[in-house]
Design a protein around this motif. Sequence first.
Motif, PDB file in Angstrom:
ATOM      1  N   ARG A   3       0.835  -1.209   0.000  1.00  0.00           N
ATOM      2  CA  ARG A   3       0.000   0.000   0.000  1.00  0.00           C
ATOM      3  C   ARG A   3       0.867   1.256   0.000  1.00  0.00           C
ATOM      4  NH1 ARG A   3      -4.994   1.888   0.668  1.00  0.00           N
ATOM      5  NH2 ARG A   3      -5.306   3.788   1.880  1.00  0.00           N
ATOM      6  N   ALA A   4       1.950   1.263   0.775  1.00  0.00           N
ATOM      7  CA  ALA A   4       2.841   2.428   0.804  1.00  0.00           C
ATOM      8  C   ALA A   4       3.490   2.651  -0.563  1.00  0.00           C
ATOM      9  CB  ALA A   4       3.904   2.252   1.889  1.00  0.00           C
ATOM     10  N   LEU A   5       3.834   1.577  -1.262  1.00  0.00           N
ATOM     11  CA  LEU A   5       4.397   1.711  -2.608  1.00  0.00           C
ATOM     12  C   LEU A   5       3.402   2.387  -3.548  1.00  0.00           C
ATOM     13  CD1 LEU A   5       6.158  -1.736  -2.947  1.00  0.00           C
ATOM     14  CD2 LEU A   5       7.256   0.472  -3.326  1.00  0.00           C
ATOM     15  N   VAL A   6       2.159   1.942  -3.493  1.00  0.00           N
ATOM     16  CA  VAL A   6       1.127   2.533  -4.340  1.00  0.00           C
ATOM     17  C   VAL A   6       0.887   3.988  -3.949  1.00  0.00           C
ATOM     18  CG1 VAL A   6      -1.331   2.431  -4.944  1.00  0.00           C
ATOM     19  CG2 VAL A   6       0.046   0.336  -4.896  1.00  0.00           C
ATOM     20  N   CYS A   7       0.841   4.267  -2.661  1.00  0.00           N
ATOM     21  CA  CYS A   7       0.640   5.648  -2.208  1.00  0.00           C
ATOM     22  C   CYS A   7       1.780   6.547  -2.679  1.00  0.00           C
ATOM     23  CB  CYS A   7       0.507   5.695  -0.681  1.00  0.00           C
ATOM     24  SG  CYS A   7      -1.068   5.038  -0.081  1.00  0.00           S
ATOM     25  N   PHE A   8       3.011   6.040  -2.672  1.00  0.00           N
ATOM     26  CA  PHE A   8       4.157   6.816  -3.136  1.00  0.00           C
ATOM     27  C   PHE A   8       4.008   7.123  -4.623  1.00  0.00           C
ATOM     28  CE2 PHE A   8       8.558   7.865  -4.070  1.00  0.00           C
ATOM     29  CZ  PHE A   8       9.004   8.455  -2.899  1.00  0.00           C
ATOM     30  N   ALA A   9       3.645   6.121  -5.426  1.00  0.00           N
ATOM     31  CA  ALA A   9       3.479   6.321  -6.870  1.00  0.00           C
ATOM     32  C   ALA A   9       2.366   7.327  -7.143  1.00  0.00           C
ATOM     33  CB  ALA A   9       3.179   4.989  -7.555  1.00  0.00           C
ATOM     34  N   ARG A  10       1.243   7.198  -6.449  1.00  0.00           N
ATOM     35  CA  ARG A  10       0.131   8.122  -6.660  1.00  0.00           C
ATOM     36  C   ARG A  10       0.492   9.533  -6.197  1.00  0.00           C
ATOM     37  NH1 ARG A  10      -4.450   5.556  -8.425  1.00  0.00           N
ATOM     38  NH2 ARG A  10      -5.789   7.308  -7.900  1.00  0.00           N
ATOM     39  N   ALA A  11       1.242   9.643  -5.115  1.00  0.00           N
ATOM     40  CA  ALA A  11       1.657  10.963  -4.633  1.00  0.00           C
ATOM     41  C   ALA A  11       2.531  11.663  -5.676  1.00  0.00           C
ATOM     42  CB  ALA A  11       2.385  10.840  -3.297  1.00  0.00           C
ATOM     43  N   MET A  12       3.404  10.905  -6.360  1.00  0.00           N
ATOM     44  CA  MET A  12       4.196  11.517  -7.429  1.00  0.00           C
ATOM     45  C   MET A  12       3.280  12.059  -8.516  1.00  0.00           C
ATOM     46  SD  MET A  12       7.674   9.244  -7.914  1.00  0.00           S
ATOM     47  CE  MET A  12       6.900   7.639  -8.063  1.00  0.00           C
ATOM     48  N   ASP A  13       2.292  11.266  -8.923  1.00  0.00           N
ATOM     49  CA  ASP A  13       1.402  11.680 -10.004  1.00  0.00           C
ATOM     50  C   ASP A  13       0.490  12.826  -9.593  1.00  0.00           C
ATOM     51  OD1 ASP A  13       2.498   9.769 -11.685  1.00  0.00           O
ATOM     52  OD2 ASP A  13       1.064   8.232 -11.043  1.00  0.00           O
ATOM     53  N   GLU A  14       0.168  12.905  -8.311  1.00  0.00           N
ATOM     54  CA  GLU A  14      -0.684  13.976  -7.802  1.00  0.00           C
ATOM     55  C   GLU A  14       0.119  15.192  -7.341  1.00  0.00           C
ATOM     56  OE1 GLU A  14      -2.837  11.822  -4.803  1.00  0.00           O
ATOM     57  OE2 GLU A  14      -3.939  10.658  -6.316  1.00  0.00           O
ATOM     58  N   ARG A  15       1.448  15.086  -7.424  1.00  0.00           N
ATOM     59  CA  ARG A  15       2.366  16.152  -6.996  1.00  0.00           C
ATOM     60  C   ARG A  15       2.134  16.504  -5.522  1.00  0.00           C
ATOM     61  NH1 ARG A  15       2.602  14.588 -11.761  1.00  0.00           N
ATOM     62  NH2 ARG A  15       3.496  15.830 -13.448  1.00  0.00           N
ATOM     63  N   ASP A  16       1.907  15.473  -4.727  1.00  0.00           N
ATOM     64  CA  ASP A  16       1.676  15.639  -3.289  1.00  0.00           C
ATOM     65  C   ASP A  16       2.994  15.380  -2.566  1.00  0.00           C
ATOM     66  OD1 ASP A  16       0.899  15.644  -0.638  1.00  0.00           O
ATOM     67  OD2 ASP A  16      -0.905  14.427  -0.986  1.00  0.00           O
ATOM     68  N   TRP A  17       3.824  16.410  -2.514  1.00  0.00           N
ATOM     69  CA  TRP A  17       5.181  16.268  -1.983  1.00  0.00           C
ATOM     70  C   TRP A  17       5.174  15.956  -0.492  1.00  0.00           C
ATOM     71  CZ3 TRP A  17       6.599  15.322  -6.414  1.00  0.00           C
ATOM     72  CH2 TRP A  17       6.307  16.130  -7.506  1.00  0.00           C
ATOM     73  N   ASP A  18       4.202  16.465   0.249  1.00  0.00           N
ATOM     74  CA  ASP A  18       4.100  16.148   1.675  1.00  0.00           C
ATOM     75  C   ASP A  18       3.799  14.661   1.889  1.00  0.00           C
ATOM     76  OD1 ASP A  18       4.670  18.748   2.476  1.00  0.00           O
ATOM     77  OD2 ASP A  18       2.554  19.322   2.561  1.00  0.00           O
ATOM     78  N   ALA A  19       2.974  14.090   1.015  1.00  0.00           N
ATOM     79  CA  ALA A  19       2.676  12.659   1.129  1.00  0.00           C
ATOM     80  C   ALA A  19       3.927  11.827   0.878  1.00  0.00           C
ATOM     81  CB  ALA A  19       1.560  12.266   0.164  1.00  0.00           C
ATOM     82  N   GLY A  69      13.277  16.525  -4.063  1.00  0.00           N
ATOM     83  CA  GLY A  69      13.767  17.551  -4.981  1.00  0.00           C
ATOM     84  C   GLY A  69      14.106  16.989  -6.347  1.00  0.00           C
ATOM     85  N   THR A  70      14.721  15.831  -6.385  1.00  0.00           N
ATOM     86  CA  THR A  70      15.053  15.191  -7.662  1.00  0.00           C
ATOM     87  C   THR A  70      13.782  14.791  -8.399  1.00  0.00           C
ATOM     88  OG1 THR A  70      17.182  14.420  -6.857  1.00  0.00           O
ATOM     89  CG2 THR A  70      16.240  13.222  -8.724  1.00  0.00           C
ATOM     90  N   ILE A  71      12.836  14.207  -7.700  1.00  0.00           N
ATOM     91  CA  ILE A  71      11.571  13.823  -8.322  1.00  0.00           C
ATOM     92  C   ILE A  71      10.855  15.068  -8.853  1.00  0.00           C
ATOM     93  CG2 ILE A  71       9.273  12.869  -7.855  1.00  0.00           C
ATOM     94  CD1 ILE A  71      10.706  10.975  -5.808  1.00  0.00           C
ATOM     95  N   ARG A  72      10.837  16.121  -8.068  1.00  0.00           N
ATOM     96  CA  ARG A  72      10.172  17.363  -8.488  1.00  0.00           C
ATOM     97  C   ARG A  72      10.825  17.970  -9.718  1.00  0.00           C
ATOM     98  NH1 ARG A  72       7.852  21.512  -4.207  1.00  0.00           N
ATOM     99  NH2 ARG A  72       7.017  22.184  -6.198  1.00  0.00           N
ATOM    100  N   ARG A  73      12.135  17.900  -9.801  1.00  0.00           N
ATOM    101  CA  ARG A  73      12.834  18.485 -10.940  1.00  0.00           C
ATOM    102  C   ARG A  73      12.321  17.889 -12.245  1.00  0.00           C
ATOM    103  NH1 ARG A  73      17.753  17.348  -9.617  1.00  0.00           N
ATOM    104  NH2 ARG A  73      18.276  15.920 -11.263  1.00  0.00           N
ATOM    105  N   TYR A  74      11.982  16.623 -12.230  1.00  0.00           N
ATOM    106  CA  TYR A  74      11.422  15.986 -13.420  1.00  0.00           C
ATOM    107  C   TYR A  74       9.928  16.259 -13.551  1.00  0.00           C
ATOM    108  CZ  TYR A  74      15.754  13.411 -13.997  1.00  0.00           C
ATOM    109  OH  TYR A  74      17.064  13.082 -14.203  1.00  0.00           O
ATOM    110  N   LEU A  75       9.176  16.012 -12.492  1.00  0.00           N
ATOM    111  CA  LEU A  75       7.720  16.026 -12.608  1.00  0.00           C
ATOM    112  C   LEU A  75       7.122  17.423 -12.682  1.00  0.00           C
ATOM    113  CD1 LEU A  75       6.655  13.039 -10.353  1.00  0.00           C
ATOM    114  CD2 LEU A  75       7.232  13.093 -12.789  1.00  0.00           C
ATOM    115  N   ASP A  76       7.753  18.414 -12.074  1.00  0.00           N
ATOM    116  CA  ASP A  76       7.210  19.774 -12.152  1.00  0.00           C
ATOM    117  C   ASP A  76       7.196  20.301 -13.587  1.00  0.00           C
ATOM    118  OD1 ASP A  76       6.599  19.953  -9.460  1.00  0.00           O
ATOM    119  OD2 ASP A  76       8.366  21.140  -8.938  1.00  0.00           O
ATOM    120  N   ALA A  77       8.040  19.749 -14.450  1.00  0.00           N
ATOM    121  CA  ALA A  77       8.106  20.189 -15.843  1.00  0.00           C
ATOM    122  C   ALA A  77       7.125  19.425 -16.737  1.00  0.00           C
ATOM    123  CB  ALA A  77       9.525  20.014 -16.376  1.00  0.00           C
TER     124      ALA A  77
END
Length: 139
Positions: A14-30, A56-64
């Motif tokens: 469940r934590a793995l799925v939550c991490f993947a979804r948080a990346m897609d939802e740009r929920d950095w706090d999650a 920060g590394t994840i954001r550098r890719y996904l924010d764009a």
Amino acid sequence: MTLALLLAEREIARALVCFARAMDERDWDALLAILTVDATGELGEGPLSSPAEIVGTIRRYLDACGATQHLLGNLLIEVDGDRATSRCYVSDMHLGQGESADQTFATLGDYHDSWVKVNGYWRLAHRTKQALGHIGSLR
């Protein structure tokens, strides 16, 4: 297999799925909530020594990017007391936005993760993403 082991595997999955979804939802706090306070990583550009560096590394890719989707599969989890390891495939799609709306980027990879149980919750202590291939025009 004991109930405790099954529950641990379920909580980590469940934590793995939550991490993947948080990346897609740009929920950095999650993302930060799933990581240990001293989490480390290797996402393909060298060692990352803190949760802030990982996010920060994840954001550098996904924010764009525009919309993204990180799909997980073929999950293996090994639990040993309050420590665990997991491996799972990741297939991620990234769509462009704005002037790059016609561009895409997709990768195939394998997450190798280490987990620890902290205050009753499984937290991600280390992630290595092994890149298996990519396709597309976004970078």
